[in-house]
Scaffold this active site. Sequence first.
Site, PDB file in Angstrom:
ATOM      1  N   GLU A   1      -9.418  70.366 100.949  1.00  0.00           N
ATOM      2  CA  GLU A   1      -9.464  69.320 102.020  1.00  0.00           C
ATOM      3  C   GLU A   1      -9.586  67.771 101.503  1.00  0.00           C
ATOM      4  O   GLU A   1      -9.052  66.998 101.879  1.00  0.00           O
ATOM      5  CB  GLU A   1     -10.367  69.690 103.266  1.00  0.00           C
ATOM      6  CG  GLU A   1     -10.135  68.754 104.524  1.00  0.00           C
ATOM      7  CD  GLU A   1     -11.110  69.385 105.456  1.00  0.00           C
ATOM      8  OE1 GLU A   1     -11.013  70.503 105.794  1.00  0.00           O
ATOM      9  OE2 GLU A   1     -12.072  68.589 106.086  1.00  0.00           O
ATOM     10  N   ASP A   2     -10.479  67.838 100.427  1.00  0.00           N
ATOM     11  CA  ASP A   2     -11.070  66.413 100.112  1.00  0.00           C
ATOM     12  C   ASP A   2     -10.662  66.089  98.605  1.00  0.00           C
ATOM     13  O   ASP A   2     -10.981  65.241  98.073  1.00  0.00           O
ATOM     14  CB  ASP A   2     -12.208  66.264 100.191  1.00  0.00           C
ATOM     15  CG  ASP A   2     -12.768  66.446 101.496  1.00  0.00           C
ATOM     16  OD1 ASP A   2     -12.022  65.852 102.493  1.00  0.00           O
ATOM     17  OD2 ASP A   2     -14.014  66.868 102.063  1.00  0.00           O
TER      18      ASP A   2
END
Length: 183
Positions: free
Chosen positions: A64-65
């Site tokens: 996600e990051d």
Amino acid sequence: MSDVSLIMQAADFAARRHAGQRRKGVAAEPYVNHLLEVAALLADATGGNDAALIAAALLHDSLEDTATEYEEIDARFGPDIAALVAAVTDDKSLPKAERKRRQIESAPNATSRAKLLKIADKTSNVRALIVSPPTNWDLARVVEYIDWAEQVVARCRGQNAMLERAFDAAVTDARAAIAKSAA
Ligand code: ZN
């Protein structure tokens, strides 16, 4: 790979991928602090008997990051860990409100281990709201986050009493701190 090697490979990978990232709270802790907290919560709650789950906890925000692909996690750490990480990864192409709605909606369908990971993640995030509040969040936003986290966790319960107690304690502490600051 031994359990210790697996966990340390995951820790090393996550620390490199999240290098330079900070938590959004006022203390601006290194992002890896959050990953280690989630992994430690799960290690305690499962008696240290599920090394793959701990490795997945360390990797849980990498898709996600960071610039990490699912295939890379799969190739390095295997399909079990990759699936666990994918299960707690939001679709970033969707608007934030829709992502949050989907987390609530999809939680009951998660595997038992993915539910544990979700509860540990929310526990760390709720704790952080009080220990190191996000600088640009007003009280209403903090309350809204806690309410939402409770809705997700409500759909993940029944897996691990110790972990659920840790989450409930974090919520109780957070609500007490909010009541105190509002008084
Ligand atoms: Zn997280």
